[in-house]
Design a protein around this motif. Structure first.
Motif, PDB file in Angstrom:
ATOM      1  N   UNK A 139      17.653  -5.891 -14.526  1.00 44.34           N
ATOM      2  CA  UNK A 139      17.388  -4.648 -15.377  1.00 44.34           C
ATOM      3  C   UNK A 139      16.147  -4.498 -16.187  1.00 44.34           C
ATOM      4  N   UNK A 140      15.124  -4.698 -16.156  1.00 40.24           N
ATOM      5  CA  UNK A 140      13.232  -3.994 -16.463  1.00 40.24           C
ATOM      6  C   UNK A 140      13.397  -3.361 -15.466  1.00 40.24           C
ATOM      7  N   UNK A 141      13.384  -3.408 -14.214  1.00 43.20           N
ATOM      8  CA  UNK A 141      13.405  -2.435 -13.234  1.00 43.20           C
ATOM      9  C   UNK A 141      13.320  -1.103 -13.427  1.00 43.20           C
ATOM     10  N   UNK A 142      15.179  -0.803 -13.938  1.00 45.75           N
ATOM     11  CA  UNK A 142      15.611   0.057 -14.498  1.00 45.75           C
ATOM     12  C   UNK A 142      15.638   0.962 -15.354  1.00 45.75           C
ATOM     13  N   UNK A 143      14.902  -0.063 -16.639  1.00 50.81           N
ATOM     14  CA  UNK A 143      14.723   0.562 -17.963  1.00 50.81           C
ATOM     15  C   UNK A 143      13.485   0.612 -17.897  1.00 50.81           C
ATOM     16  N   UNK A 144      12.839   0.970 -17.178  1.00 52.40           N
ATOM     17  CA  UNK A 144      11.168   1.200 -16.962  1.00 52.40           C
ATOM     18  C   UNK A 144      11.107   2.728 -16.589  1.00 52.40           C
ATOM     19  N   UNK A 145      12.318   2.869 -15.296  1.00 51.49           N
ATOM     20  CA  UNK A 145      12.564   3.645 -14.973  1.00 51.49           C
ATOM     21  C   UNK A 145      12.955   5.275 -15.595  1.00 51.49           C
ATOM     22  N   UNK A 146      13.913   4.579 -16.587  1.00 57.87           N
ATOM     23  CA  UNK A 146      14.192   5.318 -17.537  1.00 57.87           C
ATOM     24  C   UNK A 146      13.204   5.854 -18.752  1.00 57.87           C
ATOM     25  N   UNK A 147      12.969   4.500 -18.866  1.00 60.77           N
ATOM     26  CA  UNK A 147      12.071   4.430 -20.602  1.00 60.77           C
ATOM     27  C   UNK A 147      12.736   5.127 -21.836  1.00 60.77           C
ATOM     28  N   UNK A 148      13.756   5.503 -21.736  1.00 57.71           N
ATOM     29  CA  UNK A 148      14.169   5.446 -22.814  1.00 57.71           C
ATOM     30  C   UNK A 148      15.718   6.605 -22.517  1.00 57.71           C
TER      31      UNK A 148
END
Length: 631
Positions: free
Chosen positions: A227-236
């Motif tokens: 979940x963190x890896x995907x959140x980092x990619x999306x950023x916002x």
């Protein structure tokens, strides 16, 4: 070397990476470079207005795919790219058109950028639908900006498992129990991701304590997990005109992490204590648990403040007293910010009302209420408090910085101010100089024009691993702490605060290189989200004006260019163009110093800020352009 920014005329500027002067590039000298590309440029001559040059090589493409309308004629296919600043036609061989039919909106991979003679070629990757079908054109904007919608299956499963597990008794261990405290959220009426809640306590001697309770996303989203890896990619999270593309799956953003009423939720809280005079006397941070009592819209909160009857106000009489107390504190924070020179903009913001098919039925200016300012002021105060903590404790975090404007950006504002009879310093202006100018034009016809130019003169705020202050807020240190559901930098700050609670040394040991990389990435993702949000709103504005062809409106000249005038309508926050050919039988010449367009023969002048009457004569949905004639 630098990034190419294309302007409306088709020409562009290369913004050098070395921080030197921007280089102007004529449209015919761009080669195959398009907006956003990283390019190498050769300066061929220098003029009074700066260097001019030619693109000699494209070093890195800004995009590998484009969105456009598929066309087909005499056995040939091509894609007319819908992004106005690209102005591209991509050749599509018959074998590569897939299921695309004439008139379809489609996503195409550019397989060969070609040369100045042949142009680019590509293949259709995905047919998005037909222009005019519900949601298709906003989907095209989403896809064109590379914004993902659905989450990868493993991310969705992980979020679903967290929601199914829910909140367990062990999650509350070591937390300050604030569930009996009256807490409530204030958000837009259609919001589902409630990051922040507020509380108000009266203490002895006239002192008060404000609680800014923020969803503890870091408890669920652990560093390095899927979940963190995907959140980092999306950023916002991205808020398009008709949809939300969340940073976190809905199981978290709208449910487990969201501070919904009547549910126990984990939070990180900034407690701000003030004396009877409204001065901040102490700050404390804690891992907490709350149970929100009310979910208020801004309009509901304002009605309660105004003493009007509402459901929550009737059932909970103490709610109004708390809101009034928070408003008093918020106003004191705002007064102190203004005293140090913080900028306050009051630019109109458009609200697009859509029907169930996504068709715009009304465009209105969003009213700015005291309840909006209340939340804004308390969030700024909490963000500043956390930034002070990080500096005092030596804890590395991501800061939100806003650098001082450079001289080239200031000159147009100084000239504009002088044209309207106001003074503005030409060198090293401070935030209070900008605020004095904004105050001077308050309520005047030129206010929107000057406010926009002030914004253009300022640097873009960004994230950084080192503190460089925030010019616009006149703040020595600032960061984002209050929205971890929708902004990754806030989640980084939360993790650092949680680490510090457990072991200050581990919080101080976080790798600076990773923070710097995350700051750069988050800034880029924010810029992409901002452009996509703006494009989606502009699309619906154009669509709204399609039904008003021939109508007349009052407006204000908001820009002057060689090709004509930009006019912003008074009734709506909508801008269109009066082409120079529609100004009559004269040759009009722009005067950049005076911000006017003047006829050589008649001496007729059109000036920035002038009031005009216009008629809607043409609407181009694909080009997102509205044309007016003067009446």
């Amino acid at each position: 070397m630098g990034r190419l920014q294309v302007i409306d005329s088709g020409a562009g500027f290369v913004i050098p990476e070395a921080g030197t002067e921007d280089v102007f590039i004529r449209a015919r000298d761009l080669g195959t470079a398009v907006h956003g590309d990283r390019v190498s440029v050769r300066v061929e001559r220098r003029t009074r207005r700066g260097p001019r040059g030619r693109v000699v090589e494209v070093l890195q493409r800004a995009r590998s795919s484009v969105v456009g309308v598929f066309r087909r004629s005499r056995g040939h296919g091509w894609l007319d790219v819908t992004e106005p600043r690209l102005a591209l036609r991509v050749f599509i061989p018959e074998r590569d058109r897939g299921d695309a039919a004439e008139g379809d909106l489609a996503l195409a991979e550019v397989t060969d950028w070609g040369d100045e003679g042949t142009g680019p070629a590509g293949r259709v990757e995905r047919v998005l639908g037909r222009p005019g079908e519900p949601g298709v054109e906003v989907l095209a904007i989403q896809v064109a900006h590379g914004l993902a919608d659905a989450f990868p299956a493993d991310v969705a499963r992980a979020a679903g498992s967290l929601r199914a597990r829910g909140l367990e008794p062990r999650d509350l261990e070591g937390r300050e129990d604030c569930r009996d405290m009256r807490t409530f959220t204030i958000d837009p009426v259609d919001a589902r991701d409630h990051d922040d809640a507020l509380s108000f306590e009266r203490l002895r001697g006239g002192r008060v304590r404000v609680g800014v309770h923020i969803a503890d996303v870091s408890h669920y989203v652990r560093e390095g997990d899927v979940i963190d890896a995907e959140a980092w990619e999306r950023g916002t999270s991205v808020y398009l005109v008709d949809r939300v593309l969340p940073m976190l799956p809905h199981a978290l953003s709208n449910d487990l992490c969201s501070l919904v009423p009547g549910k126990d939720r984990l939070t990180l809280t900034a407690f701000l204590e003030l004396d009877a005079g409204g001065a901040l006397t102490g700050t404390r941070f804690g891992k907490t648990a709350i149970r929100s009592a009310h979910r208020l819209s801004y309009e509901e909160a304002q009605a309660i403040l105004d003493g009007r009857e509402t459901g929550p106000g009737r059932t909970d009489p103490g709610l109004r007293r708390d809101l009034q107390g928070l408003l008093r504190v918020a106003r004191r924070f705002r007064e102190r910010r203004r005293a140090r020179g913080s900028l306050e903009f009051d630019l109109p913001e458009a609200y697009i009302q859509l029907d169930e098919d996504g068709v715009p039925v009304h465009v209105r200016r969003r009213e700015r209420l005291a309840s909006h300012r209340l939340v804004e002021d308390l969030m700024i105060a909490a963000n500043e408090a956390v930034a002070r903590w990080a500096i005092e404790e030596g804890v590395p975090v991501l800061y939100r910085i806003h650098e001082e404007p450079d001289g080239e950006r200031i000159e147009p504002l100084q000239l504009l101010a002088a044209e309207f009879g106001f003074s503005f310093p030409s060198r090293n202006p401070r935030p209070r100089d900008f605020q004095r100018l904004l105050d001077a034009v308050k309520g005047r016809v030129e206010e929107p024009v000057v406010s926009v130019q002030v914004l253009k003169s300022l640097a873009r705020a960004r994230y950084a691993a080192s503190n460089e202050g925030h010019f616009g807020l006149a703040s020595p240190a600032y960061l984002h702490f209050t929205s971890p559901i929708r902004r990754y930098p806030d989640l980084v700050v939360h993790r650092q605060l949680a680490r510090w609670f457990a072991d200050p040394a581990s919080a101080r040991a976080v790798a600076r290189e990773w923070l710097e990389e995350t700051a750069r990435h988050a800034s880029v993702r924010e810029e992409i989200a901002t452009r996509a949000e703006r494009d989606s709103v502009d699309l619906k504005k154009v669509e709204f004006m399609e039904g008003r062809l021939g109508d007349q409106f009052a407006g204000t000249i908001s820009g002057v260019a060689r090709f004509g005038l930009f006019v912003r309508l008074e009734a709506y926050d909508i801008e269109g163009v009066v082409h120079v050919s529609a100004l009559g039988g004269d040759y009009f010449v722009p005067d950049a110093t005076r911000r006017t367009l003047k006829g050589r023969r008649t001496r007729k002048a059109y000036r920035l800020g002038d009031a005009v009457e216009v008629r809607v004569v043409r609407v181009d949905r694909e080009g997102r352009r509205i044309d007016f004639d003067l009446v």
